[in-house]
Design an enzyme around this catalytic site. Structure first.
Site, PDB file in Angstrom:
ATOM      1  N   ILE A 154       5.054  20.448 -10.263  1.00 24.53           N
ATOM      2  CA  ILE A 154       5.301  19.206 -11.004  1.00 24.53           C
ATOM      3  C   ILE A 154       5.017  19.407 -12.485  1.00 24.53           C
ATOM      4  CG2 ILE A 154       4.573  16.814 -11.304  1.00 24.53           C
ATOM      5  CD1 ILE A 154       4.104  16.706  -8.268  1.00 24.53           C
ATOM      6  N   ALA A 232      -1.131  11.932 -10.677  1.00 23.81           N
ATOM      7  CA  ALA A 232      -1.633  12.883  -9.679  1.00 23.81           C
ATOM      8  C   ALA A 232      -2.540  12.185  -8.671  1.00 23.81           C
ATOM      9  CB  ALA A 232      -2.355  14.039 -10.374  1.00 23.81           C
ATOM     10  N   ARG A 233      -3.836  12.129  -8.952  1.00 23.47           N
ATOM     11  CA  ARG A 233      -4.793  11.458  -8.089  1.00 23.47           C
ATOM     12  C   ARG A 233      -5.808  10.709  -8.943  1.00 23.47           C
ATOM     13  NH1 ARG A 233      -1.590  11.886  -4.734  1.00 23.47           N
ATOM     14  NH2 ARG A 233      -1.746  12.701  -2.596  1.00 23.47           N
ATOM     15  N   ASP A 257      -0.289   5.787 -12.541  1.00 20.00           N
ATOM     16  CA  ASP A 257       0.340   5.495 -11.257  1.00 20.00           C
ATOM     17  C   ASP A 257      -0.678   5.540 -10.139  1.00 20.00           C
ATOM     18  OD1 ASP A 257       2.693   4.957  -9.647  1.00 20.00           O
ATOM     19  OD2 ASP A 257       2.458   6.990  -8.859  1.00 20.00           O
ATOM     20  N   GLU A 262      -8.211   3.179  -5.072  1.00 19.19           N
ATOM     21  CA  GLU A 262      -6.989   2.537  -4.605  1.00 19.19           C
ATOM     22  C   GLU A 262      -6.862   2.477  -3.083  1.00 19.19           C
ATOM     23  OE1 GLU A 262      -3.469   5.780  -4.475  1.00 19.19           O
ATOM     24  OE2 GLU A 262      -4.201   5.340  -6.491  1.00 19.19           O
ATOM     25  N   HIS A 294       1.167   3.618  -7.297  1.00 18.59           N
ATOM     26  CA  HIS A 294       1.351   4.916  -6.632  1.00 18.59           C
ATOM     27  C   HIS A 294       2.780   5.055  -6.108  1.00 18.59           C
ATOM     28  CE1 HIS A 294      -1.189   8.239  -4.543  1.00 18.59           C
ATOM     29  NE2 HIS A 294       0.018   8.697  -4.853  1.00 18.59           N
TER      30      HIS A 294
END
Length: 329
Positions: A154, A232-233, A257, A262, A294
């Site tokens: 990515i 990503a995270r 995102d 979350e 997300h």
């Protein structure tokens, strides 16, 4: 062979299961619900379960083992929601999904464009019929230095696509440099990337080494007015440090995102709920922060790949052949 699908979406994934069931000769059962103490028995007689990111406890693993499950198939690239060490102790296997990197890479670039051009403020004010210009002036992405942390599939795609904008690109990758990318980006150490980047975009996996890599110390090394992008995270960023530095203006904008807390939030309809999530509430209150739920992965091609990889992985297992999607644990 049979797969138990949890949190399967009827409106986009179910029809794909029917298609791949015929292609691979593997049966399946499904529920739209996430795994819970009330539905684990769905996996009885199944050799694998398939889940999207959600809470999977050791107790759930025990119950799945009793049902005959040997494989955990993630409909995601990440697998940090699983108790990996415990699954390894049980002698069970994990496989994740892979999909073309363009979907997340282009989404990250979209967030860069939206944050640099103050698009959230523009849209919020337009909704209130405020069409004045004061406070809306942005900056051109082409004039920015962009730091890319992580140059896997990515991150490298982000760099290649960004090269067309004419911006300067810095790159950092803890696992070595990609010679091809040196045509587009300059590899530097993290401190140099922090110090010189107008925009910093995260493209690394979540693990103990990357937990809260963007913390107070890291932010202090960054430019005043830096923009943070995270597709990503959420655990890569210390949310308290992020919020503190957005308030102070050290971070001028963020495109997120993913957020740290979350789990149990995204992919549910909470339209009539009072949400007990202080992190989300604070971030959504800032007009200079874009928070999306997300969804960077969510394209037709990606969803098809995520479902297909579940069937592909169990097919490899049944035939005793190497599974390219399997995680070495």
């Amino acid at each position: 062979m049979k797969i138990a699908f949890f949190a399967l979406r009827k409106f986009d994934e179910l029809q794909l299961c029917e298609e791949y069931k015929k292609q691979y000769g593997i049966d399946y059962v499904w529920t739209s619900e996430y795994p819970s103490v009330n539905n684990l028995k769905l996996a009885e007689g199944c050799q694998a379960i398939s889940v999207t990111p959600c809470e999977i406890t050791k107790e759930y693993v025990d119950e799945f083992e009793k049902c005959g499950v040997k494989y955990f198939l993630c409909r995601s690239i990440g697998y940090d929601h699983l108790p990996v060490d415990y699954i390894k102790e049980k002698g069970m296997k994990i496989a994740c999904s892979t999909y073309p990197p363009e979907c997340v890479a282009n989404y990250a670039i979209m967030l860069m464009l939206m944050t640099t051009r103050k698009m959230n403020q523009i849209m919020l004010r337009a909704n209130a019929q405020d069409y004045s210009l004061r406070g809306k002036m942005g900056k051109d992405l082409s004039d920015c230095t962009i730091g890319i942390i992580g140059t896997g599939n990515i991150g490298s795609t982000v760099i290649k696509h960004l090269s067309g904008f004419g911006c300067k690109i810095l790159a950092y990758n803890r696992f070595g440099e990609n010679e091809e990318l040196k045509k587009y980006a300059q590899y530097v150490d993290l401190d140099t990337l922090y110090k010189n980047s107008d925009i910093i975009s995260l493209h690394v996996s979540s693990n103990p080494d990357t937990y809260h890599m963007i913390n107070e110390d890291a932010i202090n090394k960054m430019k005043d007015g830096v923009i943070i992008i995270n597709t990503a995270r959420g655990t890569l960023i210390d949310s308290n440090a992020l919020i503190k530095n957005i308030k102070s203006g050290k971070i001028s904008s963020a495109g997120l995102d993913v957020i740290e807390n979350e789990n149990g939030l995204y992919y549910y309809n909470h339209s009539c709920d009072v949400i007990n999530n202080d992190e989300l509430s604070m971030l959504r209150s800032f007009p200079n922060v874009i928070v999306t739920p997300h969804t960077a992965f969510y394209t037709e091609t990606t969803v098809s790949n995520m479902v297909k990889k579940a069937f592909e992985s169990l097919s490899c297992y049944s035939k005793g052949i190497d599974n390219p999607n399997e995680i070495a644990i």
